[in-house]
Motif scaffolding. Structure first.
Motif, PDB file in Angstrom:
ATOM      1  N   ALA A  13      53.936  56.272  76.587  1.00 45.89           N
ATOM      2  CA  ALA A  13      52.760  55.487  76.936  1.00 45.89           C
ATOM      3  C   ALA A  13      52.628  55.263  78.434  1.00 45.89           C
ATOM      4  N   ILE A  18      41.256  53.870  77.178  1.00 49.28           N
ATOM      5  CA  ILE A  18      42.411  54.659  77.583  1.00 49.28           C
ATOM      6  C   ILE A  18      42.097  55.430  78.851  1.00 49.28           C
ATOM      7  N   ARG A  19      43.131  55.896  79.494  1.00 51.82           N
ATOM      8  CA  ARG A  19      42.956  56.558  80.785  1.00 51.82           C
ATOM      9  C   ARG A  19      42.087  57.797  80.656  1.00 51.82           C
ATOM     10  N   LEU A  45      46.965  62.863  74.892  1.00 52.22           N
ATOM     11  CA  LEU A  45      46.770  61.950  73.775  1.00 52.22           C
ATOM     12  C   LEU A  45      47.825  62.229  72.716  1.00 52.22           C
ATOM     13  N   GLY A  65      39.007  59.850  76.226  1.00 55.41           N
ATOM     14  CA  GLY A  65      38.563  59.220  77.457  1.00 55.41           C
ATOM     15  C   GLY A  65      37.158  59.616  77.863  1.00 55.41           C
ATOM     16  N   ASN A  99      50.751  58.643  79.189  1.00 53.92           N
ATOM     17  CA  ASN A  99      49.864  59.222  78.184  1.00 53.92           C
ATOM     18  C   ASN A  99      49.220  58.107  77.366  1.00 53.92           C
ATOM     19  N   ASP A 100      48.245  58.487  76.573  1.00 53.15           N
ATOM     20  CA  ASP A 100      47.619  57.544  75.654  1.00 53.15           C
ATOM     21  C   ASP A 100      48.236  57.721  74.280  1.00 53.15           C
ATOM     22  N   ASP A 158      48.798  62.360  80.977  1.00 53.47           N
ATOM     23  CA  ASP A 158      47.377  62.231  80.623  1.00 53.47           C
ATOM     24  C   ASP A 158      47.019  63.003  79.366  1.00 53.47           C
ATOM     25  N   ASN A 207      51.276  48.484  75.369  1.00 54.93           N
ATOM     26  CA  ASN A 207      49.908  48.846  75.751  1.00 54.93           C
ATOM     27  C   ASN A 207      49.453  50.122  75.046  1.00 54.93           C
ATOM     28  N   ILE A 208      49.681  50.166  73.743  1.00 49.53           N
ATOM     29  CA  ILE A 208      49.224  51.286  72.932  1.00 49.53           C
ATOM     30  C   ILE A 208      48.278  50.746  71.863  1.00 49.53           C
ATOM     31  N   THR A 209      47.654  51.644  71.125  1.00 52.45           N
ATOM     32  CA  THR A 209      46.684  51.238  70.118  1.00 52.45           C
ATOM     33  C   THR A 209      47.241  51.498  68.719  1.00 52.45           C
TER      34      THR A 209
END
Length: 315
Positions: free
Chosen positions: A226, A52-53, A204, A46, A229-230, A202, A291-293
């Motif tokens: 998610a 991401i947050r 990763l 981030g 968290n990212d 928060d 909503n994840i990568t």
């Protein structure tokens, strides 16, 4: 029969990754900025302006209002009490935790071009661990094979990063084509459950796997993570899973029994392709649903080069 990694005096790093090989990626990993070339596909860190947050904000000081300050930062209670506009100043948190979930099950001990999937996963994990640590963040991990799950709490100590990489190398070197598949398979949900006990908010989370043995519960675990968290999924694939060749015979084994899959039969080729495509589609769909990568890693290409293609290189 001894493990191939033990009998070879010169390790073939396309098949196995020892500690020295993974350690050697540390210097190259520093070249990465983890800043994606396209903002819509931003993935890590981030602090580098990704989608991401952020790391969160911590209160730093209370001071007089100055021209140009955001009025949303005005502390109205202090302002009313003193009669002078005051603002609350926040600073971005300096570090965050990252947890790597790395798959070293026997299904990862497979490859038709360049690397075994287990090698690509190990290299990807080492690159992430060293880069995240270099930028001052805490690194933790959940490493797993077919029989055990090893958890490491996030830490900023270099000794912990080295231990994670060593343990990852040990699991990789234990892989052997003669290993029998356990009667009770290691489901991906088990390491995800272990990771859930390590992470808070928060943080990763990076899952590096071919995502064999997934179900609806897997999606639920990822969705829960998610929410606060990212989450990044690194989908490790072999070229054969992207396009199953027709007209060939593929010997496969579970460590006890061996059989040949004959793709000269259309039904066999189509069944295999359908199975591989369904798994890949499921993981890719999670990107929008949860909503994840998702980052795809192909065993046919150099792992570090694939990261460089996905992320901007530091100047």
């Amino acid at each position: 029969m001894k493990d191939q990694a033990e009998t070879n005096t010169t390790l073939d790093t396309r098949i196995y990754t020892d500690f020295s090989h993974l350690k050697g990626l540390q210097r190259q990993a520093r070249k990465l900025n983890f800043l994606p070339r396209h903002n819509s596909k931003s993935i890590l860190s981030g602090r580098h302006g990704s989608r991401i947050r952020g790391r969160g904000l911590s209160f730093e000081e209370l001071r007089d209002y100055r021209i140009g300050d955001d009025i949303r930062t005005i502390d109205w209670r202090v302002t009313a009490r003193t009669g002078v506009p005051h603002v609350r100043v926040y600073a971005e948190e300096k570090d965050r935790s990252a947890v790597l979930i790395v798959d070293q099950r026997i299904n990862m001990f497979f490859g038709t071009k360049r690397n075994m999937k287990s090698v690509t996963a190990s290299e990807a994990a080492a690159i992430c661990a060293y880069r995240i640590f270099a930028q001052g963040d805490r690194v933790g991990a959940v490493l797993f094979n077919d029989t055990e799950v090893k958890s490491f709490k996030p830490s900023k100590r270099v000794q912990m990063v080295e231990q994670i990489v060593r343990e990852l190398s040990d699991l990789n070197l234990q892989l052997n084509s003669n290993l029998a598949t356990p009667k009770q398979k290691m489901h991906l949900n088990h390491p995800l459950e272990a990771a859930a006990r390590l992470v808070r908010h928060d943080q990763l989370i990076i899952v590096i796997s071919d995502f064999a043995e997934i179900d609806e519960a897997t999606e639920q675990y990822l969705s829960q993570m998610a929410a606060h968290n990212d989450v990044v999924l690194a989908l490790v694939s072999d070229p054969i899973s992207l396009q199953v060749p027709a007209g060939v015979q593929l010997p496969v084994s579970d460590g006890e029994k061996q059989m040949t899959l004959d793709t000269r039969r259309d039904v066999t080729q189509q069944t295999l392709q359908k199975s591989f495509s369904k798994r890949r589609a499921t993981v890719l769909n999670w990107q929008e649903q949860l909503n994840i990568t998702v980052l795809e890693l192909n065993t046919a290409a150099d792992t570090l080069s694939q990261f460089m293609q996905a992320f901007a290189v530091r100047r």
